[in-house]
Design an enzyme around this catalytic site. Structure first.
Site, PDB file in Angstrom:
ATOM      1  CG  ASN A 236      -2.153  -0.948   0.864  1.00  0.00           C
ATOM      2  OD1 ASN A 236      -2.430  -1.301  -0.348  1.00  0.00           O
ATOM      3  ND2 ASN A 236      -3.218  -1.330   1.826  1.00  0.00           N
TER       4      ASN A 236
ATOM      5  CG  HIS B 118      -9.170   3.722  11.228  1.00  0.00           C
ATOM      6  ND1 HIS B 118     -10.438   3.778  11.990  1.00  0.00           N
ATOM      7  CD2 HIS B 118      -9.222   3.032  10.257  1.00  0.00           C
ATOM      8  CE1 HIS B 118     -11.016   3.105  11.246  1.00  0.00           C
ATOM      9  NE2 HIS B 118     -10.485   2.632   9.987  1.00  0.00           N
TER      10      HIS B 118
END
Ligand code: APR
Length: 310
Positions: free
Chosen positions: A97, A177
């Site tokens: 990513n 998160h």
């Protein structure tokens, strides 16, 4: 002239983003994905154009794999990324990513250097950090969508648990998160009644834990892939506040430079989102216990960011 919204990644979240942006008439929409998925995105765009007569919106919606098509975008929402596959470590996923976000950041930098950029790809706090580093955009122009989603989940679970309207549940979730995010029961209210006065400590603990594990709960149900409706809505709320200068105060992953004792990290904090972008971070005086929880989430985000080696 209409505003322009570029969606980088036209997968599960990307397609819902496109639908919501169209229905809210936020502007023209470009869905960009890898060349091998460009035709699917063209199809999704055409499908949405054909929905317009009943959806009651005017927007030009296209699919593409060419960054030239995002030229001059006002808002960029990034969901491009790979999900974790069998046999992949967390580190493998991070590296894949990072590569994708770096490519996206370079494309956005070249063709939409003025856009307000909302990053959704996970691991969120690290991906927004990478995107910011690669683009070199000012900090008001780049934020991560996570706290807005975590707060929506917190509010939804409270409404479900207490049997009240979600509209009357107000509260916030700070931090990274991940499983050590920081929901704040002390500052959560239900129709102005403090949560701590209408829910038992056991109920509150259950709600905190469910919020922290909410993403995983959905992944387990799906078996493959992760949540898409609520992440998309959460990003659209931020985009709308920017485009319409609504001045919403939303928990977003913003670059902290001293706020909350954090230096140089993107982490979930209450942000004023206006036509200037991430205009201001609001600081909350935390209790000692909340501070300790915040330190834990900072440590996790610091670790992931340091693994990015950027
Ligand atoms: N450029 C553009 N798009 C890309 C690139 C790239 N270099 N690499 C991958 N993509 C696209 C994929 O082709 C896919 O269509 O990103 C899209 C991602 O869509 P999904 O796999 O359906 O994932 P989604 O559920 O939308 O989630 C996207 O958001 O919440 C996070 O954890 C989630 O990181 C994930 C992201």
């Amino acid at each position: 002239m209409r505003k322009k919204i570029a969606l980088i990644g036209g997968g599960q979240i990307g397609q819902i983003l496109a639908m919501l942006a169209a229905q809210k008439e936020l502007g023209d929409i470009v869905i960009l994905d890898v060349p091998g998925y460009a035709n699917v995105c063209k199809g999704k765009a055409l499908d949405l154009m054909e929905m317009a007569p009943h959806g009651n919106y005017d927007a030009n919606i296209i699919g593409t794999s060419d960054y030239k098509d995002i030229e001059g975008a006002d808002v960029v929402i990034v969901t491009a990324g790979k999900p974790r596959e069998a046999g992949m470590t967390r580190e493998d996923l991070l590296n894949v990513n990072i590569k994708i976000i770096t490519e996206v950041a370079n494309g956005v930098k070249q063709y939409a250097p003025k856009a307000f950029c909302i990053i959704v790809t996970n691991p969120l706090d690290a991906m927004v950090y990478v995107f910011h580093k690669v683009t070199g955009f000012p900090k008001h122009q780049v934020i991560g969508m996570a706290g807005t989603l975590d707060t929506a989940r917190w509010r939804a679970f409270i409404a479900m648990e207490l049997g009240v309207s979600v509209a009357d549940v107000a509260g916030t979730v700070l931090g990274g998160h991940g499983p050590d995010m920081v929901p704040l029961p002390r500052l959560t209210t239900v129709g102005s009644v403090p949560l701590t006065e209408i829910a038992t400590p056991e109920q509150i603990e259950k709600l905190v834990n469910r919020t922290r594990e909410a993403g995983t709960e959905i992944v387990k149900l799906f078996g493959k892939g992760s949540a898409f409706f609520s992440p998309a809505w959460s990003a659209i709320v931020i985009a709308e506040s920017y485009l319409k200068d609504k001045r919403r105060v939303l928990p977003c992953a913003a670059l902290c430079e001293g706020e909350y004792g954090v230096n140089g990290l993107f982490i979930g904090v209450p942000c004023l989102i206006s036509a200037k972008g991430m205009e201001k971070i609001f600081e909350i005086k935390l209790t000692e216990e909340e501070k300790a929880q915040f330190q834990k989430t900072i440590a996790s985000v610091t670790k992931t960011v340091s693994e990015c080696k950027i």
